[in-house]
Motif scaffolding. Structure first.
Motif, PDB file in Angstrom:
ATOM      1  N   GLU A 108     -40.723 -27.292  34.006  1.00  0.00           N
ATOM      2  CA  GLU A 108     -39.791 -25.825  34.212  1.00  0.00           C
ATOM      3  C   GLU A 108     -40.115 -24.972  32.908  1.00  0.00           C
ATOM      4  OE1 GLU A 108     -35.711 -27.274  34.811  1.00  0.00           O
ATOM      5  OE2 GLU A 108     -36.183 -28.651  36.162  1.00  0.00           O
ATOM      6  N   ARG A 109     -40.147 -25.634  31.977  1.00  0.00           N
ATOM      7  CA  ARG A 109     -40.325 -24.446  30.689  1.00  0.00           C
ATOM      8  C   ARG A 109     -41.521 -24.925  29.837  1.00  0.00           C
ATOM      9  NH1 ARG A 109     -34.610 -24.662  27.578  1.00  0.00           N
ATOM     10  NH2 ARG A 109     -35.401 -22.771  26.797  1.00  0.00           N
ATOM     11  N   PRO A 110     -42.515 -24.604  30.379  1.00  0.00           N
ATOM     12  CA  PRO A 110     -43.773 -24.868  29.483  1.00  0.00           C
ATOM     13  C   PRO A 110     -44.395 -24.027  28.344  1.00  0.00           C
ATOM     14  CG  PRO A 110     -44.483 -23.794  31.704  1.00  0.00           C
ATOM     15  CD  PRO A 110     -42.772 -23.994  31.562  1.00  0.00           C
ATOM     16  N   ASP A 111     -43.595 -23.058  28.306  1.00  0.00           N
ATOM     17  CA  ASP A 111     -43.804 -22.265  27.032  1.00  0.00           C
ATOM     18  C   ASP A 111     -43.822 -23.087  25.807  1.00  0.00           C
ATOM     19  OD1 ASP A 111     -43.999 -20.422  24.758  1.00  0.00           O
ATOM     20  OD2 ASP A 111     -43.218 -18.801  25.941  1.00  0.00           O
ATOM     21  N   PRO A 112     -44.655 -23.355  24.784  1.00  0.00           N
ATOM     22  CA  PRO A 112     -44.445 -24.065  23.720  1.00  0.00           C
ATOM     23  C   PRO A 112     -43.274 -23.816  22.779  1.00  0.00           C
ATOM     24  CG  PRO A 112     -46.944 -23.452  23.946  1.00  0.00           C
ATOM     25  CD  PRO A 112     -46.091 -22.838  25.111  1.00  0.00           C
ATOM     26  N   GLU A 113     -42.951 -22.454  22.821  1.00  0.00           N
ATOM     27  CA  GLU A 113     -41.663 -22.130  22.094  1.00  0.00           C
ATOM     28  C   GLU A 113     -40.347 -22.221  22.492  1.00  0.00           C
ATOM     29  OE1 GLU A 113     -41.540 -20.643  19.129  1.00  0.00           O
ATOM     30  OE2 GLU A 113     -44.023 -21.009  19.244  1.00  0.00           O
ATOM     31  N   ALA A 114     -40.346 -22.844  23.888  1.00  0.00           N
ATOM     32  CA  ALA A 114     -39.271 -23.125  24.543  1.00  0.00           C
ATOM     33  C   ALA A 114     -38.456 -24.498  23.828  1.00  0.00           C
ATOM     34  CB  ALA A 114     -39.477 -23.284  26.000  1.00  0.00           C
ATOM     35  N   VAL A 115     -39.264 -25.389  23.668  1.00  0.00           N
ATOM     36  CA  VAL A 115     -38.965 -26.619  23.088  1.00  0.00           C
ATOM     37  C   VAL A 115     -38.445 -26.609  21.577  1.00  0.00           C
ATOM     38  CG1 VAL A 115     -41.097 -27.437  22.038  1.00  0.00           C
ATOM     39  CG2 VAL A 115     -39.070 -29.057  22.877  1.00  0.00           C
ATOM     40  N   ILE A 116     -38.989 -25.632  20.994  1.00  0.00           N
ATOM     41  CA  ILE A 116     -38.725 -25.083  19.411  1.00  0.00           C
ATOM     42  C   ILE A 116     -37.264 -24.494  19.449  1.00  0.00           C
ATOM     43  CG2 ILE A 116     -39.171 -23.589  17.616  1.00  0.00           C
ATOM     44  CD1 ILE A 116     -41.146 -26.087  17.993  1.00  0.00           C
ATOM     45  N   GLU A 117     -36.931 -23.546  20.363  1.00  0.00           N
ATOM     46  CA  GLU A 117     -35.670 -22.917  20.688  1.00  0.00           C
ATOM     47  C   GLU A 117     -34.652 -24.259  20.873  1.00  0.00           C
ATOM     48  OE1 GLU A 117     -36.053 -20.078  23.794  1.00  0.00           O
ATOM     49  OE2 GLU A 117     -37.411 -19.067  22.602  1.00  0.00           O
ATOM     50  N   PHE A 118     -35.116 -25.045  21.984  1.00  0.00           N
ATOM     51  CA  PHE A 118     -34.242 -26.160  22.098  1.00  0.00           C
ATOM     52  C   PHE A 118     -33.757 -26.876  20.818  1.00  0.00           C
ATOM     53  CE2 PHE A 118     -33.792 -30.678  23.110  1.00  0.00           C
ATOM     54  CZ  PHE A 118     -32.666 -30.816  23.964  1.00  0.00           C
ATOM     55  N   LEU A 119     -34.594 -27.419  20.048  1.00  0.00           N
ATOM     56  CA  LEU A 119     -34.414 -28.109  18.895  1.00  0.00           C
ATOM     57  C   LEU A 119     -33.581 -27.424  18.004  1.00  0.00           C
ATOM     58  CD1 LEU A 119     -37.932 -29.638  18.542  1.00  0.00           C
ATOM     59  CD2 LEU A 119     -35.897 -30.770  19.446  1.00  0.00           C
ATOM     60  N   GLU A 120     -33.994 -26.041  17.693  1.00  0.00           N
ATOM     61  CA  GLU A 120     -33.137 -25.026  16.644  1.00  0.00           C
ATOM     62  C   GLU A 120     -31.872 -25.156  17.222  1.00  0.00           C
ATOM     63  OE1 GLU A 120     -36.896 -22.472  14.933  1.00  0.00           O
ATOM     64  OE2 GLU A 120     -35.668 -21.741  16.585  1.00  0.00           O
ATOM     65  N   GLY A 121     -31.486 -24.949  18.456  1.00  0.00           N
ATOM     66  CA  GLY A 121     -30.267 -24.807  19.107  1.00  0.00           C
ATOM     67  C   GLY A 121     -29.297 -25.998  18.781  1.00  0.00           C
ATOM     68  N   LYS A 122     -30.074 -27.241  18.556  1.00  0.00           N
ATOM     69  CA  LYS A 122     -29.190 -28.428  18.381  1.00  0.00           C
ATOM     70  C   LYS A 122     -29.097 -28.461  16.841  1.00  0.00           C
ATOM     71  CE  LYS A 122     -29.484 -32.035  21.008  1.00  0.00           C
ATOM     72  NZ  LYS A 122     -30.000 -33.328  21.742  1.00  0.00           N
ATOM     73  N   GLY A 123     -29.758 -27.754  16.187  1.00  0.00           N
ATOM     74  CA  GLY A 123     -29.785 -27.895  14.749  1.00  0.00           C
ATOM     75  C   GLY A 123     -30.309 -28.995  14.056  1.00  0.00           C
ATOM     76  N   ILE A 124     -31.414 -29.568  14.780  1.00  0.00           N
ATOM     77  CA  ILE A 124     -32.248 -30.666  14.351  1.00  0.00           C
ATOM     78  C   ILE A 124     -33.413 -30.029  13.245  1.00  0.00           C
ATOM     79  CG2 ILE A 124     -34.027 -32.390  14.872  1.00  0.00           C
ATOM     80  CD1 ILE A 124     -32.668 -32.198  17.765  1.00  0.00           C
ATOM     81  N   PRO A 125     -33.329 -30.703  11.897  1.00  0.00           N
ATOM     82  CA  PRO A 125     -34.106 -30.166  10.857  1.00  0.00           C
ATOM     83  C   PRO A 125     -35.535 -30.979  11.020  1.00  0.00           C
ATOM     84  CG  PRO A 125     -32.617 -31.854  10.052  1.00  0.00           C
ATOM     85  CD  PRO A 125     -32.239 -31.777  11.443  1.00  0.00           C
ATOM     86  N   PHE A 126     -36.219 -30.486  12.073  1.00  0.00           N
ATOM     87  CA  PHE A 126     -37.496 -31.259  12.419  1.00  0.00           C
ATOM     88  C   PHE A 126     -38.729 -30.662  11.365  1.00  0.00           C
ATOM     89  CE2 PHE A 126     -37.337 -27.096  15.202  1.00  0.00           C
ATOM     90  CZ  PHE A 126     -38.586 -26.665  14.870  1.00  0.00           C
ATOM     91  N   THR A 127     -39.608 -31.581  11.261  1.00  0.00           N
ATOM     92  CA  THR A 127     -40.726 -31.184  10.220  1.00  0.00           C
ATOM     93  C   THR A 127     -41.968 -30.743  10.911  1.00  0.00           C
ATOM     94  OG1 THR A 127     -41.313 -33.247  10.385  1.00  0.00           O
ATOM     95  CG2 THR A 127     -39.743 -32.529   8.428  1.00  0.00           C
TER      96      THR A 127
END
Length: 487
Positions: A427-446
């Motif tokens: 549904e949301r294949p744009d590579p930036e979509a998952v980045i927005e999702f992770l940032e929205g959850k406050g996950i400090p991903f590397t």
């Protein structure tokens, strides 16, 4: 035919892309193609080899590699003994894969907690699980829960500086038993028998060096219930035991025995024959005077760990004998060994994964050639979890060397690409979509760029001491050096 049946055209696989309708603009109803979006959960060798196989195919792909740790490489970083630079050299090849523009590393993300299978399905056309195996397989003998009875995987995690295990390890025992005759057993035995100063030139962190300097072990006994021809050591790993100036390797001549099945194994495998030859040579040589003794015992089946006041005080084994086929049977003759600690190295076990079927006995996700298997229909036809795959030890169990995971990955990726024309598009294949999702959850991903920063930091820590690197242990320190989110 199932919903993931192979789709072929004259035996030639077409490049895999996903066709989607554009949602805006003057061509809102025209179809456009985009790369196949793939999530791989687990950035160890299995996951990285799967990414490599995808990129080497004809498919146009965009891959995100998810890793629970802040750093990639899985068991290469956290499961290989620090004095094995040859094996760690595999990281160089894995580096080249992660350097590719089609791959993106997303670390410090825990599947099942930070992101779920439903989440992944929203962002990706298919998901591959390559989470490996990092727990100890159980050994159901009396006394296994005594204080001083340990799993090899836990010890390996400690000396490899895993951030999620305690920083100290009890090394009070002067005589230690290691149960198992595979390469992990050899790693554990060798680390226990070496001095801290011998391991200091490696990447071990300060807390591990401090622990090993205080190690009181002077005798290490490795036990196998079968014979030399059934040992699972690789020849190189076995010979490395004898390279230490502080370790005297001892083999009892009475443990050198073969039956018809054993001789056949030697004839059919050069590796088995080399291991047997090495053990034979050690059995007939004169004992040396190196201060630490490492005994390799065969035909001794662990029967009970002996204890007093809740602590290990010994190990009881039953003598076995060959039955003609290469297998053994008990003789009813028992022996008690004076040891104060026991490490079981009888195999790794994978962890159950949220929302995936799991075979508790095998320690794997049920699958056929990498396709995750749910069950069978009434007519006996297999039912698969749509667009969901496994590779590596979570697929086949913790067997084989690192190189075997390449063939494993190739099989899984071939199935995925055959199934790709039938995938339901994300549904949301744009590579930036998952980045927005992770940032929205406050996950400090590397990220992969973050690994380069952590790598440079670890190398800078080792430079003053003339060491290649000093591994950073604390997760917060790893995150600080990686600078989460920064690319």
């Amino acid at each position: 035919m199932t919903e993931q049946s192979a789709v072929e055209d004259g035996g030639v696989r077409e490049p895999s892309v996903v066709t989607q309708a554009s949602s805006s603009g003057p061509d809102a109803h025209t179809a456009k193609t985009r790369p196949l979006r793939i999530a791989i959960v687990g950035a160890g060798p299995a996951g990285i080899y799967a990414a490599d196989a995808l990129m080497k195919s004809d498919a146009e792909v965009s891959i995100d590699l998810y890793e629970r740790m802040p750093a990639p490489f899985g068991l290469i970083r956290y499961g290989v003994a620090p004095d094995h630079p040859r094996i760690k050299g595999i990281i160089t090849a894995l580096h080249k894969v992660l350097d590719k523009p089609q791959v993106r590393l997303l670390g410090n993300i825990d599947y099942g907690t930070d992101i779920t299978l439903d989440d992944l399905r929203a962002f990706y056309d298919a998901v591959i699980f390559s989470t490996g195996a990092n727990a100890d397989r159980a050994l159901p003998i009396p006394g296994i829960d005594l204080d001083g009875s340990y799993g090899a995987a836990d010890f390996v995690s400690w000396y490899d500086g895993h951030p999620d295990v305690p920083r100290t390890w009890p090394l009070e025992a002067e005589k230690v038993a290691v149960l198992g005759v595979g390469n992990v057993a050899l790693d554990v035995a060798r680390v226990l028998a070496k001095t801290g100063d011998e391991l200091l030139p490696t990447e071990i962190p300060p807390n591990v060096y401090k622990g090993l300097v205080a190690n009181k072990a002077v005798e290490v006994h490795v036990f196998g219930r079968r014979g030399p021809a059934q040992a699972k050591f690789t020849p190189l790993e076995l010979r490395e035991l004898d390279h230490s100036p502080t370790i005297e390797v001892i083999v009892d001549p009475e443990d050198i025995d073969y039956d018809e099945g054993s001789e056949a194994a030697r004839r059919h495998s050069k590796q088995v024959d080399m291991v047997a030859n090495t053990l034979e040579q050690w059995a007939i040589r004169d004992a040396g005077d190196r201060p630490h003794k490492l005994f390799l015992h065969f035909f001794e089946s662990p029967a009970e760990i002996l204890g007093e006041n809740g602590k290990v005080v010994g190990l009881r084994t039953e003598r076995t004998e060959l039955d003609g086929t290469g297998n053994v049977k008990g003789t009813g003759v028992f022996k008690d060994w004076d040891v104060q600690a026991v490490y079981r190295a009888v195999g790794y076990l994978s962890q159950n994964l949220t929302n995936l079927p799991f075979d508790d006995q095998a320690g794997t996700v049920p699958n056929e050639a990498g396709r995750v298997l749910i069950d069978e229909n009434a007519d006996g036809a297999a039912r698969y979890l749509p667009a969901t795959y496994v590779t590596g030890w979570i697929k086949r169990g913790p067997v084989g060397l690192i190189g075997h995971t390449k063939g494993d990955a190739n099989e899984t990726i071939a199935c995925l690409l055959d199934d790709a024309p039938g995938f339901t598009p994300a549904e949301r294949p744009d590579p930036e979509a998952v980045i927005e999702f992770l940032e929205g959850k406050g996950i400090p991903f590397t990220t992969w760029a973050g690994w380069y920063r952590l790598d440079a930091h670890e190398r800078s820590l080792g430079e003053p001491e003339g060491r290649e690197r000093v591994k950073v242990v604390e997760r917060e320190d790893m995150l600080r050096a990686s600078e989460p989110h920064k690319v």
